[in-house]
Design an enzyme around this catalytic site. Structure first.
Site, PDB file in Angstrom:
ATOM      1  N   CYS A 214     -24.706   5.627  10.058  1.00 13.83           N
ATOM      2  CA  CYS A 214     -25.438   4.961   8.982  1.00 13.83           C
ATOM      3  C   CYS A 214     -25.076   3.475   9.004  1.00 13.83           C
ATOM      4  O   CYS A 214     -23.888   3.127   8.952  1.00 13.83           O
ATOM      5  CB  CYS A 214     -25.007   5.597   7.662  1.00 13.83           C
TER       6      CYS A 214
ATOM      7  N   TYR B  64     -27.836   5.554   0.045  1.00 13.15           N
ATOM      8  CA  TYR B  64     -26.657   4.691   0.087  1.00 13.15           C
ATOM      9  C   TYR B  64     -27.076   3.231  -0.136  1.00 13.15           C
ATOM     10  O   TYR B  64     -26.310   2.431  -0.630  1.00 13.15           O
ATOM     11  CB  TYR B  64     -25.985   4.771   1.467  1.00 13.15           C
ATOM     12  N   GLY B  65     -28.302   2.935   0.288  1.00  9.79           N
ATOM     13  CA  GLY B  65     -28.747   1.544   0.389  1.00  9.79           C
ATOM     14  C   GLY B  65     -28.861   0.766  -0.900  1.00  9.79           C
ATOM     15  O   GLY B  65     -29.070  -0.444  -0.871  1.00  9.79           O
TER      16      GLY B  65
ATOM     17  N   SER C 288     -26.313   9.682   4.938  1.00  9.50           N
ATOM     18  CA  SER C 288     -26.794  10.130   3.631  1.00  9.50           C
ATOM     19  C   SER C 288     -27.867  11.211   3.779  1.00  9.50           C
ATOM     20  O   SER C 288     -28.202  11.879   2.808  1.00  9.50           O
ATOM     21  CB  SER C 288     -27.389   8.948   2.869  1.00  9.50           C
TER      22      SER C 288
ATOM     23  N   HIS D  55     -32.453   6.074   9.506  1.00 13.07           N
ATOM     24  CA  HIS D  55     -33.652   6.823   9.088  1.00 13.07           C
ATOM     25  C   HIS D  55     -34.924   6.292   9.762  1.00 13.07           C
ATOM     26  O   HIS D  55     -35.875   7.026   9.981  1.00 13.07           O
ATOM     27  CB  HIS D  55     -33.839   6.721   7.570  1.00 13.07           C
TER      28      HIS D  55
ATOM     29  N   CYS E  20     -31.599   0.815  10.091  1.00  6.97           N
ATOM     30  CA  CYS E  20     -31.249   1.988   9.272  1.00  6.97           C
ATOM     31  C   CYS E  20     -31.590   3.179  10.141  1.00  6.97           C
ATOM     32  O   CYS E  20     -32.687   3.229  10.729  1.00  6.97           O
ATOM     33  CB  CYS E  20     -32.069   2.004   7.984  1.00  6.97           C
TER      34      CYS E  20
HETATM   35  N1  DGL Z   1     -29.428   5.989   7.140  1.00  6.24           N
HETATM   36  C1  DGL Z   1     -28.719   5.008   6.429  1.00  6.24           C
HETATM   37  C2  DGL Z   1     -28.622   3.676   7.159  1.00  6.24           C
HETATM   38  O1  DGL Z   1     -28.593   3.673   8.373  1.00  6.24           O
HETATM   39  C3  DGL Z   1     -28.809   4.899   4.926  1.00  6.24           C
HETATM   40  C4  DGL Z   1     -30.055   5.191   4.191  1.00  6.24           C
HETATM   41  C5  DGL Z   1     -29.771   5.269   2.710  1.00  6.24           C
HETATM   42  O2  DGL Z   1     -29.153   6.252   2.290  1.00  6.24           O
HETATM   43  O3  DGL Z   1     -30.117   4.318   1.987  1.00  6.24           O
HETATM   44  O4  DGL Z   1     -28.531   2.635   6.564  1.00  6.24           O
END
Ligand code: DGL
Length: 234
Positions: free
Chosen positions: A72, A41-42, A10, A182, A180
């Site tokens: 992700c 996405y979460g 994302s 991120h 995650c």
């Molecule tokens: N980087 C993503 C993950 O590993 C999703 C973060 C998001 O968009 O909420 O879950």
């Protein structure tokens, strides 16, 4: 036409995976798709996420991707099975919270940080059941954290993080699983709040798996200098 390893997330989260894939496979061309339009996405429904990720897969296939890396945890835990069914001919590599890695090491008290959707995903709960044994695994849903990392406002990020971690500051935690992609970008910030914890993510496992899949399918680029292309949805 060049063939690519297609990687998507994302936002910037998947860049930690891109980096490892690039290190391991410098001859490969990589197409990184950053789906900023649909961040986060979460907090989306399963239906929405399957629709979003199916569109991305179709798009990447049109652009000659020979393998698709779902960089992700949310998209992998929620959509991977559906995507495999929908695109049986495609080679997928996903990333799931590194619970197995954490429990294999000798950590007794493990905290899993992930998006709300990953925390509630059936696949995540299965991973915990399969690996838990006698360990304590605490689940921490982190709404807003991926967005705060994208936004890059440090003060706001630290306030949110302090608030999310407040119940764990005085608990014995040995390892934190970064569930995650991120969160790989805020390792120092997490360590500044939870001292003496080990941080565990699954990025190295993913790059090894990409290599293994390409080898098995005889799709490795043996020579040449790979390039990286970035595509954004806005
Ligand atoms: N980087 C993503 C993950 O590993 C999703 C973060 C998001 O968009 O909420 O879950």
């Amino acid at each position: 036409m060049k063939d690519y390893i297609g990687i998507f997330d994302s936002g910037i989260g998947g860049l930690s995976i891109l980096e490892k894939v690039r290190e391991l496979l410098p001859n490969e061309n990589i197409l990184y798709y950053k789906d900023y339009k649909n961040l986060p996405y979460g907090n989306k429904s399963t239906k929405e996420l399957i629709e979003i990720t199916s569109n991305i897969v179709s798009n990447l296939l049109k652009r000659n991707c020979k393998i698709i890396v779902i960089a992700c945890n949310t998209a992998t835990t929620v959509c991977l099975e559906a995507l495999k069914e929908k695109y049986p001919e495609v080679i997928f590599v996903g990333v799931v919270p590194a619970i197995k890695l954490a429990t294999n090491d000798n950590y007794q008290n493990i905290l899993l940080m992930a998006t709300p959707k990953t925390i509630e995903a059936k696949r995540t709960l299965e991973l915990i059941e399969e690996n838990k044994g006698k360990k304590n695994i605490y689940l921490l849903s982190c709404p807003g954290l991926a967005e705060a990392i994208e936004e890059g406002n440090r003060e706001k990020l630290l306030t949110l993080l302090n608030n999310l971690l407040k119940d764990y500051k005085n608990k014995k935690i040995d390892a934190v699983v970064l569930g995650c992609t991120h969160y790989s970008f805020i390792k120092d910030e997490i360590k500044s709040i939870l001292k003496d914890v080990q941080l565990i993510d699954g990025t190295i496992g993913v790059s090894n798996n990409v290599k293994k899949q390409l080898e098995e399918h005889n799709l490795l680029n043996k020579d040449g200098k790979g390039e990286v292309l970035f595509l954004n949805s806005f």
